[in-house]
Design an enzyme around this catalytic site. Structure first.
Site, PDB file in Angstrom:
ATOM      1  N   ARG A 335       0.829  -1.061  -0.131  1.00  0.00           N
ATOM      2  CA  ARG A 335      -0.014   0.034   0.171  1.00  0.00           C
ATOM      3  C   ARG A 335       0.959   1.304  -0.002  1.00  0.00           C
ATOM      4  O   ARG A 335       1.791   1.109   0.760  1.00  0.00           O
ATOM      5  CB  ARG A 335      -0.844  -0.099   1.303  1.00  0.00           C
ATOM      6  N   ASN A 457     -11.101  -1.205   9.204  1.00  0.00           N
ATOM      7  CA  ASN A 457     -10.883  -0.224  10.307  1.00  0.00           C
ATOM      8  C   ASN A 457     -11.181   1.038  10.281  1.00  0.00           C
ATOM      9  O   ASN A 457     -12.050   1.968  11.018  1.00  0.00           O
ATOM     10  CB  ASN A 457      -9.409  -0.241  10.644  1.00  0.00           C
ATOM     11  N   ASP A 458     -10.914   1.737   9.193  1.00  0.00           N
ATOM     12  CA  ASP A 458     -11.313   3.126   8.699  1.00  0.00           C
ATOM     13  C   ASP A 458     -12.696   3.098   8.256  1.00  0.00           C
ATOM     14  O   ASP A 458     -13.681   3.960   8.761  1.00  0.00           O
ATOM     15  CB  ASP A 458     -10.484   3.660   7.661  1.00  0.00           C
ATOM     16  N   ARG A 468     -11.272   5.996  15.594  1.00  0.00           N
ATOM     17  CA  ARG A 468     -10.968   4.427  16.011  1.00  0.00           C
ATOM     18  C   ARG A 468      -9.649   4.775  17.204  1.00  0.00           C
ATOM     19  O   ARG A 468      -9.372   3.634  17.648  1.00  0.00           O
ATOM     20  CB  ARG A 468     -10.229   4.152  14.724  1.00  0.00           C
ATOM     21  N   CYS A 505      -8.888  -6.399   4.315  1.00  0.00           N
ATOM     22  CA  CYS A 505      -7.754  -6.592   4.831  1.00  0.00           C
ATOM     23  C   CYS A 505      -7.849  -5.758   6.354  1.00  0.00           C
ATOM     24  O   CYS A 505      -6.745  -5.722   6.954  1.00  0.00           O
ATOM     25  CB  CYS A 505      -6.471  -5.539   4.163  1.00  0.00           C
TER      26      CYS A 505
END
Ligand code: PEP
Ligand code: MG
Length: 551
Positions: A335, A457-458, A468, A505
C-alpha cells in the site's frame, strides 16, 4: 495481586518486569527533578542517540546531495559536543534542579539569543543550528533515551507500559527486548494495536489510567491475552493456571499446522486466498511460517516511520525488492504511503488539524506532494520486476483521485521505459474501500482498477462516526453493524460485475464469526495478521456454501 481489564490483540500470555514509559511532552522547560544524577544519565543517553542520528544524516546527505549539505550535520555534531553549551545544560540540571529536557531547552534559548545578537551573519545563522540540535536532543530524551537507559540493564524482556504509543515510537523500539505492551488508552483498531499484532507482540490496550498509575518500574506483571487482563504482582498459582491455558492453546495451534500446504477451499469448492498483513518486514518469517497465500497488505509506512528523513527511491526499491524476493512469486500487495491522522512523522512537518482523521492524510497528501508520491511509485514499479506485486492506494473517495493515480502510474512506467529500467507491466492496481464514499460509488470505481481491498478499520470509523483512537467509544463500536456489512456487500457486488476481485484487509477479516457471510458476499481474499492464517483456513475448509446460511 490486582487485576485490570483491557482489550487484547493476540492469544498469548507474557510475564515480565514492568517498564513504564513516562513520555515528557514538549514544551518541558521549568520542570524540576529531585534526581540530578538520573537526569545527567538521561542526557548522556540522549546525546549518544542524537550523535548517531546526525552521523547517519551526514552520511546520507553526502551520498544524496554532496558534501556541502553533509557539512550541516557535521556542524551539528560539533555543536552537540560544544563545551560551553554542555556546561550550561549540566549546570541547569545540577544547580537549578531542572529535568534534562528543561535544561536543554533553557540552554537552547540562551545560546539562540546569544548567536542571533551577533554582528557576523555566519554566527547569526548558527542560532537556528543550535536550536535544531537542542530540539533533537529533547526528542531523543523522550522515548528512545529512556528505552536505552532501561534496556541497557540486561537481557531480560520487559512489559512496556505507557499512556499510549505512537506508531513511530512502536516501530522504532527494540522489539527483541519487549515481552508485551500495555497501554492505558487506545483501541483494537488503533494503529499501535494493529502494529503490535503484526509484530506478534502481545498487547493489552485501553487498560485505563488507574492501572497505569498502579504499575511501578520493575513490578512483576502478567499479561493474559486470552482474557485481556493485566495482573499486577500475580501469585504463583494464578500464573500456573494461566500458563496451562497457554499450553493448551499452543497444542491446538500445533494441530493446525497440519493445514500447511493445503488450500483455503470450502467443502463445496470455493477457493479463497488467506494472506497476511505486514507492518514491518522484520516479520516476514512468520508470514512464511504460517503459510500465508501472500501478503494482502504491506503498510509501507514502516519505511517512513523508522527513518529520520524521507526514504530515497533507492532505499525504497531495495526494501520492496527484498520483500518480493523473499515471497518467491507469491502475491505481495504494497500500500502506498498512508500517513497523517494518528500516524505522524516529525520530518513531514504536517500542520496541526482540528480533525486529523478527516484531514490531510494518505492519498490526499500524496496527490498534493507529487514528488513524494512519484518517488514511491518509481521504487514500487522498479521492484515489480522481482516478484508478484500489487499496488494499493489508501483513502479513496472519488473517481478523480483514481484517474490522477492512473495517469501518474502511466507516466512513471514511461519514465522507467525511457531509462531502460525493468518493471512488470502486469502489476495489479487496487484501491482501499475504507470510506463510505468509495463503497457507495464502487460501481464507478470497479471498472478502473484490478482489485478492491476493504479497510474495515477506517470504514467502521467513518461509517459509524467513531474515532478509532478513542477508547471511550468502545461501547458504541458495533463492528458487525449492518451499515458496515451492507457497504462491504455493495462493494463486492459491484466488483463482481466487472471482474474486479475483492479482499478484506481490515481487522474484521480475522473475525471468524463473519467468515461465512464474507464468502457468501463473494469476497475472494482475507488478509489477517500471520497467526490468524491457519485458524481461518481451518474455518474456511469446514464451510459448505451450498447449504443455506443457517443450516
Ligand atoms: C483499514 O483502515 O482497515 C486498514 C486496513 O488500513 P489502516 O488500518 O492501516 O488504516
Ligand atoms: Mg485505513
Amino acid at each position: 495481586m490486582k487485576t485490570y481489564q483491557g482489550k487484547s490483540t493476540s492469544n498469548a500470555i507474557a510475564i515480565g518486569k514492568a517498564f513504564v514509559l513516562r513520555r515528557s511532552k514538549l514544551p518541558t522547560w521549568r520542570e524540576h527533578s529531585a534526581n540530578s544524577a538520573w537526569e545527567l544519565s538521561r542526557l548522556k543517553a540522549a546525546k549518544v542517540l542524537a550523535k548517531g542520528q546526525l552521523q547517519d544524516l551526514a552520511a546520507k546527505a553526502l551520498q544524496e546531495t554532496g558534501p556541502s549539505y553533509a557539512e550541516i550535520f557535521e556542524v551539528h555534531q560539533m555543536l552537540l559536543e560544544d563545551a560551553a553549551f554542555n556546561e550550561t545544560i549540566q549546570s541547569f540540571i545540577s544547580k537549578n534542579a531542572f529535568t534534562a529536557e528543561a535544561a536543554v531547552a533553557a540552554a537552547r534559548d540562551l545560546f539562540e539569543e546569544k548567536f542571533s545578537a551577533m554582528e557576523d551573519p555566519y554566527f547569526q545563522a548558527r542560532a537556528t543550528d543550535i536550536a535544531d540540535v537542542a530540539d533533537r536532543v529533547i526528542r531523543c530524551l523522550s522515548v528512545r533515551a529512556q528505552e536505552s537507559a532501561f534496556f541497557g540493564q540486561g537481557d531480560e524482556k520487559v512489559i512496556l507500559c505507557a499512556q499510549d504509543l505512537t506508531p513511530s515510537e512502536t516501530i522504532q523500539l527494540d522489539k527483541s527486548k519487549i515481552a508485551a505492551f500495555v497501554t492505558a488508552s487506545g483501541t483494537l483498531n488503533s494503529h499501535t494495536a494493529i502494529l503490535a499484532r503484526s509484530l506478534q507482540i502481545p498487547a493489552i490496550v485501553g487498560i485505563g489510567e488507574e492501572c497505569l498509575q498502579s504499575i511501578q518500574d520493575g513490578m512483576r506483571l502478567m499479561v493474559d491475552g486470552f482474557t485481556g487482563e493485566v495482573l499486577l504482582s500475580p501469585d504463583s498459582d494464578e500464573e500456573e493456571a494461566r500458563l496451562q491455558k497457554q499450553a493448551q492453546y499452543e497444542e491446538k495451534m500445533l494441530h493446525l499446522r497440519e493445514l500447511i500446504g493445503k488450500e483455503s477451499v470450502t467443502k463445496d469448492g470455493k477457493k479463497i486466498k488467506i494472506c497476511a498483513n505486514v507492518g514491518d518486514p522484520e516479520n516476514l518469517a512468520e508470514v512464511l511460517d504460517n503459510d500465508a497465500d501472500g501478503i494482502g497488505l504491506l503498510r509501507s509506512e514502516f519505511l517512513y516511520l523508522s527513518s529520520t528523513d524521507y526514504p530515497s527511491e533507492e532505499e525504497q526499491f531495495q526494501a520492496y525488492r527484498l520483500v518480493l524476493e523473499r515471497m518467491k512469486g507469491k502475491q505481495v500487495i504494497i500500500r502506498t504511503l498512508d500517513v497523517g491522522a494518528d500516524k505522524q512523522i516529525d520530518y513531514f512537518h504536517l500542520d496541526h488539524e482540528e480533525n486529523p482523521a478527516l484531514g490531510f492524510r494518505a492519498i490526499r497528501l500524496c496527490l498534493t506532494h507529487l514528488e513524494l508520491f512519484r518517488t514511491q511509485l518509481r521504487a514500487l514499479y522498479r521492484a515489480s520486476a522481482y516478484g508478484n506485486l500489487g499496488i494499493l492506494f489508501p483513502m479513496i473517495t472519488s473517481v478523480t483521485e483514481v484517474e490522477q493515480i492512473l495517469t501518474l502510474c502511466k507516466q512513471v512506467k514511461k519514465e522507467l521505459q525511457a531509462e531502460n529500467l525493468p518493471y512488470n507491466e502486469k502489476v495489479e492496481l487496487g484501491i482501499m474501500i475504507e470510506t463510505p464514499a468509495a463503497a457507495l460509488i464502487s460501481d464507478l470505481l470497479a471498472p478502473m482498477v484490478d482489485f478492491f481491498s476493504v479497510g474495515t478499520n477506517d470504514l467502521t470509523q467513518y461509517t459509524l462516526a467513531l474515532d478509532r483512537q478513542n477508547a471511550k467509544l468502545d461501547p458504541f463500536c458495533d463492528t458487525h453493524h449492518e451499515a458496515i456489512l451492507r457497504l462491504i456487500a455493495m462493494a463486492a457486488t459491484n466488483a463482481k460485475k466487472c471482474g474486479t476481485w475483492i479482499g478484506i484487509c481490515g481487522e474484521l477479516a480475522a473475525d471468524t464469526s463473519l467468515t461465512e457471510r464474507f464468502l457468501r458476499m463473494g469476497i475472494d481474499e482475507l488478509s489477517v495478521s500471520a497467526p490468524f492464517v491457519l485458524p481461518l483456513r481451518d474455518i474456511v475448509r469446514n464451510l459448505d456454501l451450498s447449504k443455506p446460511e443457517d443450516a
